[in-house]
Design an enzyme around this catalytic site. Structure first.
Site, mmCIF file in Angstrom:
data_model
loop_
_atom_site.group_PDB
_atom_site.id
_atom_site.type_symbol
_atom_site.label_atom_id
_atom_site.label_comp_id
_atom_site.label_asym_id
_atom_site.label_seq_id
_atom_site.Cartn_x
_atom_site.Cartn_y
_atom_site.Cartn_z
ATOM 1 N N ASP A 39 -4.385 23.548 -6.871
ATOM 2 C CA ASP A 39 -4.540 22.543 -7.920
ATOM 3 C C ASP A 39 -3.965 23.158 -9.195
ATOM 4 O O ASP A 39 -4.513 24.115 -9.749
ATOM 5 C CB ASP A 39 -6.032 22.201 -8.093
ATOM 6 C CG ASP A 39 -6.271 21.146 -9.188
ATOM 7 O OD1 ASP A 39 -5.394 20.970 -10.051
ATOM 8 O OD2 ASP A 39 -7.346 20.517 -9.179
ATOM 9 N N TYR A 93 -12.995 23.560 -11.148
ATOM 10 C CA TYR A 93 -13.486 22.263 -11.632
ATOM 11 C C TYR A 93 -14.746 21.868 -10.854
ATOM 12 O O TYR A 93 -14.746 21.825 -9.624
ATOM 13 C CB TYR A 93 -12.381 21.213 -11.495
ATOM 14 C CG TYR A 93 -12.844 19.810 -11.735
ATOM 15 C CD1 TYR A 93 -13.485 19.449 -12.918
ATOM 16 C CD2 TYR A 93 -12.636 18.824 -10.772
ATOM 17 C CE1 TYR A 93 -13.914 18.150 -13.125
ATOM 18 C CE2 TYR A 93 -13.050 17.523 -10.980
ATOM 19 C CZ TYR A 93 -13.704 17.195 -12.159
ATOM 20 O OH TYR A 93 -14.127 15.911 -12.353
ATOM 21 N N LYS A 112 -4.457 13.925 -16.235
ATOM 22 C CA LYS A 112 -4.441 14.873 -17.354
ATOM 23 C C LYS A 112 -3.053 14.891 -18.004
ATOM 24 O O LYS A 112 -2.572 13.842 -18.375
ATOM 25 C CB LYS A 112 -4.892 16.246 -16.860
ATOM 26 C CG LYS A 112 -6.115 16.219 -15.929
ATOM 27 C CD LYS A 112 -7.341 15.581 -16.571
ATOM 28 C CE LYS A 112 -8.518 15.636 -15.602
ATOM 29 N NZ LYS A 112 -9.638 14.813 -15.992
ATOM 30 N N ARG A 166 0.840 -1.197 0.000
ATOM 31 C CA ARG A 166 0.000 0.000 0.000
ATOM 32 C C ARG A 166 0.881 1.256 0.000
ATOM 33 O O ARG A 166 0.578 2.247 -0.625
ATOM 34 C CB ARG A 166 -0.955 0.006 1.185
ATOM 35 C CG ARG A 166 -2.033 1.067 1.022
ATOM 36 C CD ARG A 166 -2.883 1.301 2.260
ATOM 37 N NE ARG A 166 -3.433 0.091 2.795
ATOM 38 C CZ ARG A 166 -3.300 -0.264 4.079
ATOM 39 N NH1 ARG A 166 -2.635 0.493 4.920
ATOM 40 N NH2 ARG A 166 -3.835 -1.382 4.497
#
Ligand code: PLP
Length: 390
Positions: free
Chosen positions: A181, A108, A206, A56
């Site tokens: 962001d 967004y 992206k 993990r």
């Protein structure tokens, strides 16, 4: 893996080598995909490798990407997440019930919706404010004393460019954490940590990956000893929104060509924006690389090497006109998302609806690496019927 000897290598060189080097054991020039989830201990119950306990957190590909991105951001550390939204959610979860988040408005839609639901559920006050007016935004900041200020620079889909330096200074006076962001910029065009932000977030889905085939997110920090980073590190470890080895491999493969892709995408976007601005069927082009865009000066101050690959246009006409333009495009594909090698168009009103306040005639474009001439020809052919109608 050997790391390159010259620590001053340019971002393009660091990216081309995936932030790594030649594996001394095999000579492999790309790292292997390790699928093991767990790692054996010896008879004395010691780990075979002290940095491999459970995958993990202990994934070498993930670590290689995190080191590469932290380095490109001029940051201390980074953590990969299973998607951009997982990275944003982990960041917002550092705010406790009773505290406040000040979030830039008009960003967004997925972030806006999630923040609204999360804050309501958790008893966190959420203030949404326009960051295009930096002075007003900083006044609001001083008034509401938030624990977290969340910006998106440049913003999606309006391409506003908030003043990260001024807002970070005002936020730090109130002991607030600033997260930016920077998905639409990538660390190649803008480095928010160097402008004073504490955390920088990307949807790596992206441009960082760039091939529309991986969902991923990443957060980098300026100070690895900060409370904010301690929280995020533990959140990633404990809540477990990690990337699979296969996705990490694809992301690292995509990152190797990021600088080439960004060069081409930014040059294409500038050419497309310039052509669209001159088209009689276009009301406005929102692109930070255009002198006419309100955020142009702020973008020039904060961004280097280009103004990004995303733009929005307001078509002269109705929602139906904008949809008809999108419908006539042939090279540019009608799909959500951005930052891939293929150009995409989206009618955001269809996705977000009236409540979002998005203009009905707005088309968002993500510009890829095709030839600029072909892109302009495709857009011109789709727009021309609007001028020729009676
Ligand atoms: N941030 C921005 C600016 C985005 O445009 C998106 C998605 O479009 C996200 C975050 C969410 O990223 P993901 O789709 O990887 O969860």
């Amino acid at each position: 893996m050997h790391t390159p000897r010259n620590a001053k290598l340019s971002p393009a060189s660091r990216l081309a080598h995936g932030g790594g080097g030649i594996d001394p054991a095999t000579g492999a020039v790309v790292p292997p995909i390790s699928t093991a989830t767990t790692f054996a201990r010896d008879e004395a119950y010691r780990l075979t490798s002290p940095t491999h306990l459970y995958s993990r957190d202990d994934n070498d590909l993930t670590r290689q990407i995190e080191a590469l991105i932290a380095d490109l951001e001029g940051g201390a550390e980074a953590r990969l997440f299973a998607s951009g939204m997982a990275a944003i959610a982990a960041t917002a979860r550092m705010v406790k019930p009773g505290q406040t988040i000040l979030m830039q408005s008009g960003i967004y839609w997925g972030t806006t919706l999630w923040m609204r639901k999360h804050c309501q559920h958790m008893g966190i006050a959420l203030i949404e404010a326009n960051a295009a007016d930096g002075t007003r935004f900083c006044e609001t900041l001083r008034e509401c004393g938030p624990a977290l200020v969340f910006l998106e620079v440049p913003s999606n889909p309006f391409l506003e460019v908030a003043d990260v330096r001024a807002i970070s200074e005002a936020a730090h006076d109130c002991d607030a954490v600033v997260a930016v962001d920077a998905t639409a910029a990538t660390p190649l065009l803008m480095r928010p940590l160097e402008l004073g932000a504490d955390l920088v977030v990307h949807s790596a889905t992206k441009a960082l990956n760039g091939h529309s085939d991986v969902l991923a997110g990443i957060v980098s920090c300026r100070d690895a000893d900060s409370d904010a980073w301690r929280f995020l590190r533990e959140e990633r470890h404990d809540a477990g929104a990690v990337l699979s080895s296969f996705d990490a491999y694809l992301l690292l493969r995509g990152l190797r060509t990021l600088s080439l892709r960004m060069e081409r995408m930014c040059a294409n976007a500038q050419a497309v924006a310039t052509a669209l601005e001159a088209h009689p069927a276009i009301e406005t082009v929102l692109y930070p690389g255009l002198v006419s865009h309100a955020a142009h000066e702020a973008a020039r101050r904060q961004m280097n090497g280009g103004f990004g690959y995303m733009m929005s246009v307001l078509v002269k006409g109705t929602a139906a006109d904008a949809l008809a333009v999108a419908g006539r495009l042939s090279l540019i594909k009608r799909a959500t998302s951005l930052g891939g090698v293929e150009s995409l168009v989206e009618h955001r009103y269809t996705i977000e609806g009236e409540a979002s306040g998005i203009p009905v005639n707005l088309l968002r474009l993500s510009i890829g690496i095709e030839s600029a001439e072909d892109l302009i020809a495709d857009l011109t052919a789709a727009l021309d019927p609007l001028i020729h109608r009676a």
